[in-house]
Design a protein around this motif. Structure first.
Motif, PDB file in Angstrom:
ATOM      1  N   LEU A   1      -1.144 -15.557 -20.279  1.00 42.10           N
ATOM      2  CA  LEU A   1      -2.581 -15.856 -20.320  1.00 42.10           C
ATOM      3  C   LEU A   1      -3.059 -15.681 -18.763  1.00 42.10           C
ATOM      4  O   LEU A   1      -4.108 -15.418 -18.612  1.00 42.10           O
ATOM      5  CB  LEU A   1      -2.772 -17.491 -21.052  1.00 42.10           C
ATOM      6  N   ALA A   2      -2.071 -16.422 -17.933  1.00 40.55           N
ATOM      7  CA  ALA A   2      -2.605 -16.111 -16.698  1.00 40.55           C
ATOM      8  C   ALA A   2      -2.692 -14.675 -16.003  1.00 40.55           C
ATOM      9  O   ALA A   2      -3.675 -14.235 -15.562  1.00 40.55           O
ATOM     10  CB  ALA A   2      -1.527 -16.857 -15.641  1.00 40.55           C
ATOM     11  N   ALA A   3      -1.846 -13.581 -16.715  1.00 40.85           N
ATOM     12  CA  ALA A   3      -1.986 -12.537 -16.448  1.00 40.85           C
ATOM     13  C   ALA A   3      -3.166 -11.643 -17.108  1.00 40.85           C
ATOM     14  O   ALA A   3      -4.003 -10.928 -16.290  1.00 40.85           O
ATOM     15  CB  ALA A   3      -0.673 -11.698 -16.836  1.00 40.85           C
ATOM     16  N   ALA A   4      -3.534 -12.264 -18.226  1.00 39.09           N
ATOM     17  CA  ALA A   4      -4.711 -11.703 -18.751  1.00 39.09           C
ATOM     18  C   ALA A   4      -5.872 -12.087 -18.133  1.00 39.09           C
ATOM     19  O   ALA A   4      -6.837 -11.335 -17.820  1.00 39.09           O
ATOM     20  CB  ALA A   4      -4.770 -12.118 -20.373  1.00 39.09           C
TER      21      ALA A   4
ATOM     22  N   VAL B   1      -9.468 -10.846 -18.898  1.00 40.22           N
ATOM     23  CA  VAL B   1      -9.494 -10.590 -20.274  1.00 40.22           C
ATOM     24  C   VAL B   1      -9.398 -12.218 -20.817  1.00 40.22           C
ATOM     25  O   VAL B   1      -8.371 -12.923 -20.375  1.00 40.22           O
ATOM     26  CB  VAL B   1      -8.334  -9.841 -20.674  1.00 40.22           C
ATOM     27  N   LEU B   2     -10.341 -12.659 -21.588  1.00 34.18           N
ATOM     28  CA  LEU B   2      -9.982 -13.736 -22.276  1.00 34.18           C
ATOM     29  C   LEU B   2      -9.646 -13.353 -23.781  1.00 34.18           C
ATOM     30  O   LEU B   2     -10.183 -12.323 -24.429  1.00 34.18           O
ATOM     31  CB  LEU B   2     -11.342 -14.594 -22.432  1.00 34.18           C
ATOM     32  N   HIS B   3      -8.471 -14.140 -24.195  1.00 38.73           N
ATOM     33  CA  HIS B   3      -7.870 -13.917 -25.506  1.00 38.73           C
ATOM     34  C   HIS B   3      -8.917 -14.338 -26.748  1.00 38.73           C
ATOM     35  O   HIS B   3      -9.190 -13.546 -27.664  1.00 38.73           O
ATOM     36  CB  HIS B   3      -6.524 -14.343 -25.695  1.00 38.73           C
ATOM     37  N   ARG B   4      -9.060 -15.453 -26.597  1.00 38.43           N
ATOM     38  CA  ARG B   4     -10.188 -16.311 -27.603  1.00 38.43           C
ATOM     39  C   ARG B   4      -9.732 -16.509 -29.001  1.00 38.43           C
ATOM     40  O   ARG B   4     -10.465 -16.993 -29.785  1.00 38.43           O
ATOM     41  CB  ARG B   4     -11.533 -15.327 -27.891  1.00 38.43           C
ATOM     42  N   ASP B   5      -8.311 -16.123 -29.298  1.00 37.16           N
ATOM     43  CA  ASP B   5      -7.636 -16.331 -30.536  1.00 37.16           C
ATOM     44  C   ASP B   5      -6.410 -16.944 -30.308  1.00 37.16           C
ATOM     45  O   ASP B   5      -5.296 -16.175 -31.027  1.00 37.16           O
ATOM     46  CB  ASP B   5      -7.977 -15.330 -31.569  1.00 37.16           C
TER      47      ASP B   5
END
Length: 431
Positions: free
Chosen positions: A123-126, A131-135
């Motif tokens: 998540l830190a890399a995203a 980029v937010l994953h959101r799911d």
């Protein structure tokens, strides 16, 4: 059915699953001779739904292309086939987090911390890439045989500087793991992904979904998520969860986004826990689940229906005395999963699939090999007969897979059955 080759390059092998946007197949990249996952949009649906799905697929490809991290599934290619867009991604050989907890119950705190640490770094890399994953949820987290924790399915991802993709009146996400602010329709930030991480940690440590296991509708889950929220872990009697880890989960699952810890804070705390960076126990759990899944595939044939070939009848094969009794497992795979396994297999391509499966065994890709060999054995038993050499060869290699995964008793029994059938066939040929 005929074989589909997308873009003149990607030959579809096996349907892995279906979703709202379309289908995901295991495929072979014929140019590079490697196995990949191909997500292809479905053809049905109205114009608005098709446009929305296409936008999301493009957004997923763009999001994944921005991120370079071992904890995020890699995107290889994209294109169109018969006017249907597709996305080519890394094929992960492992077990998703939901199945891991379902099979083993609550995970040891050190193992849960190791998985959480891997998710946090992905998540830190995203987030660094915008980029937010959101799911973020357990079915979108895969743990590979090597202990690598991989975040996948960025279908709902949002690139920070671009507008959100919405659909009026539709809840986008999974309420069990969805941050309250997302449910309320607020603009998401990185804190929403951190909530999903906390909810996944809760599942790993407790063994049950964060908002309860009763069969309730979405409305009830939404009320719980935005109301009382996820129960506190701190002070939970008999949980065996270290106080620091329990406190972290409670903070991540808090209702106020601004009060949740950042990826930097979570990384520091999880990395400081004893054995949080030791992958050995995690790899062992994944290996145990892989062995159980292989036994299920071999001993739990798909349910017959009018669209599926007649399946292998074990009673038609002479039974040798098994080395260990009661090795047959309950039918734990869903009928839908079993039917998906057979959907791309025909008598015409079964032999070539058998050769591919044997190559997979020799390469060490045992989980994929056992799935393919099971489908081959069932189709060959129907088209060629239960004691045909091709059928028996497939069953022999199934036994090899079981042995390599550590299911020695089941492998020995299957070897014995194949040998008995082979000897009986030789006897008939001599007569």
């Amino acid at each position: 059915m005929g074989e589909d080759v997308l873009g003149g390059r990607y030959r579809l092998v096996r349907l892995i699953g279906r979703g709202g946007m379309g289908a995901v197949h295991e495929a072979v990249d014929t140019e590079l001779d490697r196995r990949v996952a191909v997500k292809q949009l479905r053809g049905a649906g109205g114009r608005d739904a098709a446009a929305l799905a296409l936008t999301r697929l493009r957004r997923e490809a763009q999001a994944l292309a921005r991120i370079s991290h071992p904890g995020v599934v890699q995107v290889h290619d994209s294109g169109r086939h018969e006017d249907r867009p597709y996305l080519v991604m890394e094929l992960l050989d492992g077990v998703d987090l939901a199945k891991l907890v379902e099979a083993h119950g609550p995970l040891p705190p050190s193992v849960a911390a190791a998985v959480g640490l891997g998710m946090c770094r992905a998540l830190a890399a995203a987030h660094t890439a915008g980029v937010l994953h959101r799911d973020v949820k357990p079915t979108n987290v895969t743990v590979t045989a090597a202990g690598r924790v991989v975040l996948q399915d960025f279908g709902l991802a949002r690139i920070v500087e671009e507008p959100a993709i919405t659909q009026a009146g539709v809840l986008i996400g999974t309420p069990q793991y969805m941050a309250p602010e997302l449910i309320r329709g607020e603009l998401p930030g990185p804190e929403a992904d951190m909530y999903g991480l906390g909810a996944c940690l809760y599942l790993m440590l407790v063994g049950t979904p964060p908002l309860g296991t009763d069969p309730v509708d979405v409305g009830v889950l939404v009320e719980r998520a935005v109301g009382p929220g996820i129960p506190k872990l701190t002070g939970r009697i008999g949980s065996g969860v270290p106080h620091a880890l329990a406190h972290l989960v409670d903070a991540l699952c808090g209702q106020e986004p601004g009060h949740r810890p950042s990826t930097t804070d979570v990384d520091a705390l999880l990395a400081s826990l004893p054995s949080a960076d030791d992958e050995r126990a995690l790899r062992r759990l994944v290996a145990d689940r892989a062995r159980e899944q292989a036994v299920e595939f071999v001993y739990s044939p798909p349910a017959q229906d009018s669209s599926a070939p007649e399946l292998l009848d074990w009673a038609a094969i002479p039974q040798a005395e098994p080395a260990v009794r009661d090795v047959h497992r309950p039918l734990t795979l869903s009928d839908g999963t079993r039917q998906l396994l057979l959907s791309s297999m025909t008598a015409d391509n079964a032999r070539s699939r058998q050769r591919e499966a044997v190559n997979l065994v020799l390469r060490g890709d045992i989980q994929e090999a056992v799935r393919m060999l099971t489908a081959v054995a069932q189709v060959c038993a129907s088209a060629l007969g239960p004691d045909h050499p091709t059928t028996l060869t497939s069953q022999y290699w199934q036994a090899v897979c079981l042995a390599r995964l550590g299911a020695g008793a089941e492998a020995l029994e299957l070897f014995s059955r194949v040998n008995a059938a082979t000897e009986q066939r030789r006897g008939r040929d001599r007569d």
